[in-house]
Scaffold this active site. Sequence first.
Site, PDB file in Angstrom:
ATOM      1  N   LYS A 214       6.493  -7.531  10.994  1.00 19.90           N
ATOM      2  CA  LYS A 214       6.157  -8.242   9.765  1.00 19.90           C
ATOM      3  C   LYS A 214       7.193  -9.303   9.424  1.00 19.90           C
ATOM      4  CE  LYS A 214       3.146  -4.894   7.439  1.00 19.90           C
ATOM      5  NZ  LYS A 214       2.008  -5.783   7.157  1.00 19.90           N
TER       6      LYS A 214
ATOM      7  N   CYS B  52      -6.168  -3.461   8.124  1.00 18.42           N
ATOM      8  CA  CYS B  52      -4.945  -2.748   7.759  1.00 18.42           C
ATOM      9  C   CYS B  52      -5.288  -1.271   7.774  1.00 18.42           C
ATOM     10  CB  CYS B  52      -4.455  -3.169   6.370  1.00 18.42           C
ATOM     11  SG  CYS B  52      -3.058  -2.178   5.762  1.00 18.42           S
ATOM     12  N   ASN B  53      -4.703  -0.521   8.694  1.00 16.60           N
ATOM     13  CA  ASN B  53      -4.980   0.909   8.786  1.00 16.60           C
ATOM     14  C   ASN B  53      -4.528   1.642   7.529  1.00 16.60           C
ATOM     15  OD1 ASN B  53      -5.765   1.894  11.856  1.00 16.60           O
ATOM     16  ND2 ASN B  53      -4.646  -0.032  11.855  1.00 16.60           N
ATOM     17  N   THR B  54      -3.331   1.331   7.054  1.00 21.26           N
ATOM     18  CA  THR B  54      -2.774   2.042   5.908  1.00 21.26           C
ATOM     19  C   THR B  54      -3.635   1.860   4.671  1.00 21.26           C
ATOM     20  OG1 THR B  54      -0.541   1.772   6.812  1.00 21.26           O
ATOM     21  CG2 THR B  54      -0.714   2.323   4.482  1.00 21.26           C
ATOM     22  N   ALA B  55      -4.253   0.695   4.501  1.00 18.28           N
ATOM     23  CA  ALA B  55      -5.098   0.448   3.331  1.00 18.28           C
ATOM     24  C   ALA B  55      -6.279   1.399   3.266  1.00 18.28           C
ATOM     25  CB  ALA B  55      -5.586  -0.996   3.339  1.00 18.28           C
TER      26      ALA B  55
ATOM     27  N   CYS C 105      -1.685   0.598  13.781  1.00 18.24           N
ATOM     28  CA  CYS C 105      -1.266  -0.382  12.776  1.00 18.24           C
ATOM     29  C   CYS C 105      -1.697  -1.726  13.343  1.00 18.24           C
ATOM     30  CB  CYS C 105       0.241  -0.345  12.538  1.00 18.24           C
ATOM     31  SG  CYS C 105       0.849  -1.745  11.548  1.00 18.24           S
TER      32      CYS C 105
ATOM     33  N   ARG D  30       0.812  -1.214   0.000  1.00 23.22           N
ATOM     34  CA  ARG D  30       0.000   0.000   0.000  1.00 23.22           C
ATOM     35  C   ARG D  30       0.845   1.262   0.000  1.00 23.22           C
ATOM     36  NH1 ARG D  30      -0.323  -4.700   1.038  1.00 23.22           N
ATOM     37  NH2 ARG D  30       0.074  -4.427   3.242  1.00 23.22           N
TER      38      ARG D  30
ATOM     39  N   THR E  26       2.029   3.602  10.815  1.00 24.71           N
ATOM     40  CA  THR E  26       3.000   3.722   9.736  1.00 24.71           C
ATOM     41  C   THR E  26       3.124   5.184   9.315  1.00 24.71           C
ATOM     42  OG1 THR E  26       1.381   3.474   7.951  1.00 24.71           O
ATOM     43  CG2 THR E  26       2.312   1.446   8.882  1.00 24.71           C
TER      44      THR E  26
END
Length: 296
Positions: A225, A134-137, A255, A100, A183
């Site tokens: 990760k 997924c927060n970033t998504a 995250c 992402r 992130t």
Amino acid sequence: MTKPSQRISTNGFAPNGLPAGMPAAPAAGMPAPGPGDDYSVRAAAAGRPGDPGPAIGILGGMGPEATVDLFAKIVRATPARVDQDHVRIVIDNNPKIPDRTAFLRGAGPDPVPAMVASIKGLVSLGASLILIPCNTAHVYFDRLQAASPVPILHIMREVARALVAGGVPGLPPVDGPAGLLATELTVESGLYHRALAEVGLEVVVPAPEYQAEVTRAIFGADGIKAGVYGPARQRLLEAGTHLVERGARVLIAGCTELPLVLRPGDFPVPWVDPAEILARAALRRLLGAPAEAARR
């Protein structure tokens, strides 16, 4: 000659469908289960023959451990006493979705087509509500929702609502700044800033050197990760303490990998788990009732 009642089929099951040697009724002298103790009766009452009911779809794989964690949190938060009380959950754990962050940095393909394909696959299997662990998504949320035939819960908005409404078990309504551990892309996107501003809360972010440590804790060769928890946890503890010193009265583990290494009481102030909040919000949508604090 074997009597009919003694016949055993070659697959190890008796004609009554029970495993060989298992009695069809309680043995003599053993009390029959009462109405409240008979699991099979309760399970049958809770079942919906021919109708599995609404399903939650999890667009997973970003990353896989966070996907497993959200699934477990939904199960634990469900007010169930038999299997049939649980909601149906459909999961596409697709770790091949392009990164992402890389796309927005000009270093990789657009992840949205793959995410949309997964969403449509989940809907084809009966999902009526989509969750993204997924927060970033969520940077791509508007594009994903526009392409989705069913609602997608927005993790930042659910966190904001829960913080001010006392929707986090054990945490009273928050009225002070919230520190964000996330992130770089999630921080830079301002998604948490906007969601919390709508409910009157300020967001505190780490200074650049501490943000770099949070990023390394997530993505580094010795990060979560990569399956390395110890060093990642230490970096997060330092960054979280830094946010408290900056005035944060609650911390957001922004995250979905962070709760894998954090524990209650790690910081001088409470911290909240957005995946836990998302799980409870989904159950409220489907069940129309508050989820339990935990399974006992």
